[in-house]
Design an enzyme around this catalytic site. Structure first.
Site, short mmCIF file in Angstrom:
data_model
loop_
_atom_site.label_atom_id
_atom_site.label_comp_id
_atom_site.label_asym_id
_atom_site.label_seq_id
_atom_site.Cartn_x
_atom_site.Cartn_y
_atom_site.Cartn_z
CD GLU A 44 -2.35 2.12 -3.59
OE1 GLU A 44 -3.23 2.94 -3.88
OE2 GLU A 44 -1.58 2.31 -2.64
CG ASP A 82 -1.79 1.19 1.34
OD1 ASP A 82 -2.69 1.28 0.49
OD2 ASP A 82 -1.60 2.04 2.22
#
Ligand code: GLC
Ligand code: GLC
Length: 641
Positions: free
Chosen positions: A324, A282
């Site tokens: 990501e 993330d």
């Protein structure tokens, strides 16, 4: 003096080996561990050295790290997936979905009951949105983690998660978990210790005075400008500013401190113990900071991620990383590689598919993919149309400039178009994080609402509705056919519309991403079963595409080229495996588009290698020399007849 890395790495490795406690391991486990270390210690050393060479206690940290790997080998993990193929992510069998445990089911154990639904849809890759302990109320949808080792009590227990992993694996479904390593919540035990004045833990985060914070703010992008200006949060009790790229309760970790790297690797190992097959990295673009820079995508962020990857390869080589990075396309691609992330979201294609639906033109899509689509062998795109986040209009402005498109103006147009402020727009999206200074904005909404279903239903207009459904078909027709793993977002397969319940929830009202994070109900599923409804039509077309993709190995073909069909409204590409060919043609406009002769003089017949083709999507037989027109918003999947 030039350093001989291999010599130094060998020396360090030998020293460390002599200091480690192998007593927890069987001799077989010890052999496996040492052989993995042989391959991966030098890569690890080469990455941590530039980051931490100035730290006098680096040896101590490396020793702690290796000892954690040894202890990890002893821990029990849920039953693994049977398919052990190294490059599983290249198969046409892969179809993913991202779901919130409590929005699709109620909790982890009731999610087990949804496995038949995944199977009926053809899903074999499930991303479970963050499910760890996080603050009550607003937790950024779980992306503020208070304890990586504990499942959020309202979702169940750690055992429930392991049981779910085993149940998914039994059905051949891979489990994807988030690795939120840029920040913790301000309730994490490290943050609590820092708040109580513990200096060691204050060094886990970026604590600083006002002057320093101001200096950093000069060059750093604001991610949530409607939440708070700048990237820092003032802590009055301590009279310090703490770095918070996202919400004020999400404290950025300080990776310039090697203790943080080691501590976070240990948390990563705990995530792996839950039985995941993929870790989603993330917000990885933000993990390294240096004054005077944008503090995104810095070279040392790559050292750090490569170091994590070397750790992964030592501890759990069957797990892969997914990046990501929602940033400039050139930067997105830098995270992808054998020594970094195996999988990556494809935010460029996502954004430009929406761009081409709004403009009815494909030039920016072509040019951008031409430049950025190719990635190294044995790495794979995660292709998606919508996800749990907003849509940001990221492309390379040098390309748009060359096409005579003004980047700033065009982004403003797209924001207005997709938030229904543009005359004649089909979309019903909602703005996200408008920046009061530079006017930047992003867009939220479900696939169906952004593609025009909501507007068409409100206008009670069958033609608009037909177009909206065809838009969903054309987007999926590209997304399911491009090289990569197609990833659905929960509810989009059911044609779910925007939901405004979040406006009544004080913990969500400031975050319009909740407009597309709806609790799925039996009614949503029932509507999608009824083929006379728009939702039913959407559900059916998606199911059919998945079935066709899975039945045809051409969707795993690695040979790929974009094909220009001489019209600015069409998008086409070709995939090839041996003498087998797949040609996909998509019309992004609501008009009949004539097929011109191909620019390089190749006809469709030449491209296919013969005159007749089958359109896999409706099984029709097509005589290519007489295919002169492409229907409005149509998509064709052509193979040799
Ligand atoms: C990622 C997540 C997003 C979250 C942010 C901070 O971009 O997808 O939902 O807000 O990271 O963790
Ligand atoms: C991500 C992205 C940003 C995205 C946000 C979540 O890391 O960089 O574009 O919108 O976090 O909303």
């Amino acid at each position: 003096m030039v350093m001989d890395f291999s010599f130094e790495a060998q020396k360090t490795q030998q020293r460390l080996l002599s200091e480690l406690d192998f007593s927890p391991l069987t001799s077989q486990q010890k052999t496996t561990f040492i052989s993995r270390l042989e391959t991966n210690f030098q890569p690890l050393f080469e990455q941590v050295f530039p980051l931490y060479q100035h730290c006098f206690d680096l040896h101590f940290h490396l020793k702690t790290l290796l000892q954690s790997f040894i202890d990890f080998q002893k821990k029990k993990r849920p039953a693994q997936i049977k398919d052990k193929s190294e490059f599983w992510f290249e198969s046409n069998q892969n179809v993913g979905i991202a779901v919130y445990v409590d929005l699709l089911a109620d909790d982890l154990s009731s999610l087990i009951d949804k496995i038949p639904y995944f199977e009926s849809l053809g899903i074999n890759y499930v991303h479970l949105m963050p499910l760890y302990l996080s603050p009550e109320g607003n937790s950024d949808g779980g992306y503020a983690i208070s304890d990586y080792r504990t499942v959020s009590p309202n979702l169940g227990t750690n055992k429930d998660l392991k049981d779910l992993a085993a149940a998914l694996h039994k059905k051949g479904i891979r489990m994807v978990l988030d690795f939120v390593f840029n920040h913790t919540s301000d309730e994490h035990r490290w943050a609590e210790a820092a708040k109580s004045g513990d200096k060691e833990y204050q060094e886990y985060y970026y604590f600083m005075g006002e002057q320093d914070a101001m200096e950093y703010n000069q060059t750093v992008r604001e991610i949530f400008p409607q939440i708070r200006r700048g990237s820092f949060t003032y802590l009055p009790e301590l009279d310090r500013h703490v770095w918070t790229t996202f919400n004020s309760f999400q404290w950025d970790l300080n990776y310039s401190n090697p203790a943080v790297f080691v501590a976070v690797v240990e948390e990563m190992l705990h995530l792996i113990l839950n039985g995941c097959d993929v870790l989603r990295l993330d917000a990885l673009a933000f993990v390294w900071k240096e004054k005077g820079t944008v503090c995104e995508n810095l070279p040392k962020a790559h050292n750090l991620i490569k170091a994590f990857k070397a750790c992964l390869d030592i501890a759990a080589p069957q797990v892969v990383f997914k990046s990501e990075a929602i940033v400039h396309p050139d930067e997105v691609n830098k995270y992808i590689g054998a020594d970094e992330c195996t999988l990556s979201y494809n935010p460029l294609m996502m954004a430009l598919l929406w761009e081409s639906l709004a403009t009815r033109q494909t030039s920016l899509l072509y040019q951008s993919l031409e430049r950025s689509f190719k990635i190294p062998a044995h790495t794979t795109w995660i292709n998606y149309i919508r996800c749990h986040d907003d849509i940001g209009w990221l492309w390379d402005d040098a390309l748009s400039d060359r096409l005579g498109i003004d980047g700033i103006g065009h982004r403003r147009f797209l924001n207005q178009f997709y938030t229904g402020q543009f005359e004649g727009s089909f979309a019903a999206g909602v703005p996200f994080q408008e920046n009061p200074v530079n006017g930047d904005c992003r867009v939220c909404g479900t696939l169906a609402s952004l593609a025009g279903v909501e507007t068409a239903i409100a206008a009670d207009d069958p033609l608009l509705l037909d177009h909206a459904i065809k838009r969903i078909r054309v987007l999926n027709g590209i997304n399911f056919a491009m090289p990569g793993i197609p990833l659905l977002y929960q509810g989009d397969d059911l044609g779910v519309l925007n939901n405004n319940d979040y406006l009544n929830d004080p913990t969500k009202v400031d975050d319009s991403r909740w407009v597309h994070r709806k609790k799925l109900t039996n009614d949503d599923f029932a509507l999608a079963e009824d083929i006379s409804t728009p939702q039913g039509k959407i559900a059916q077309l998606i199911r059919e595409m998945i079935q066709i993709r899975k039945a045809n190995p051409l969707f795993a073909a690695q040979e790929f080229e974009l094909v220009s069909l001489g019209s600015e409204h069409l998008f086409a590409f070709k995939r090839q495996q041996g003498d087998k060919t797949l040609v996909v043609i998509a019309n992004m406009s609501e008009h009949l588009i004539p097929l011109e002769r191909l620019p390089l003089g190749k006809s469709l017949s030449e491209l296919m290698g013969q005159d007749t083709a089958i359109n896999l999507l409706d099984k029709s037989l097509i005589d290519l020399p007489s295919l002169n027109l492409i229907e409005p918003l149509d998509v064709l999947w052509l193979i040799k007849a």
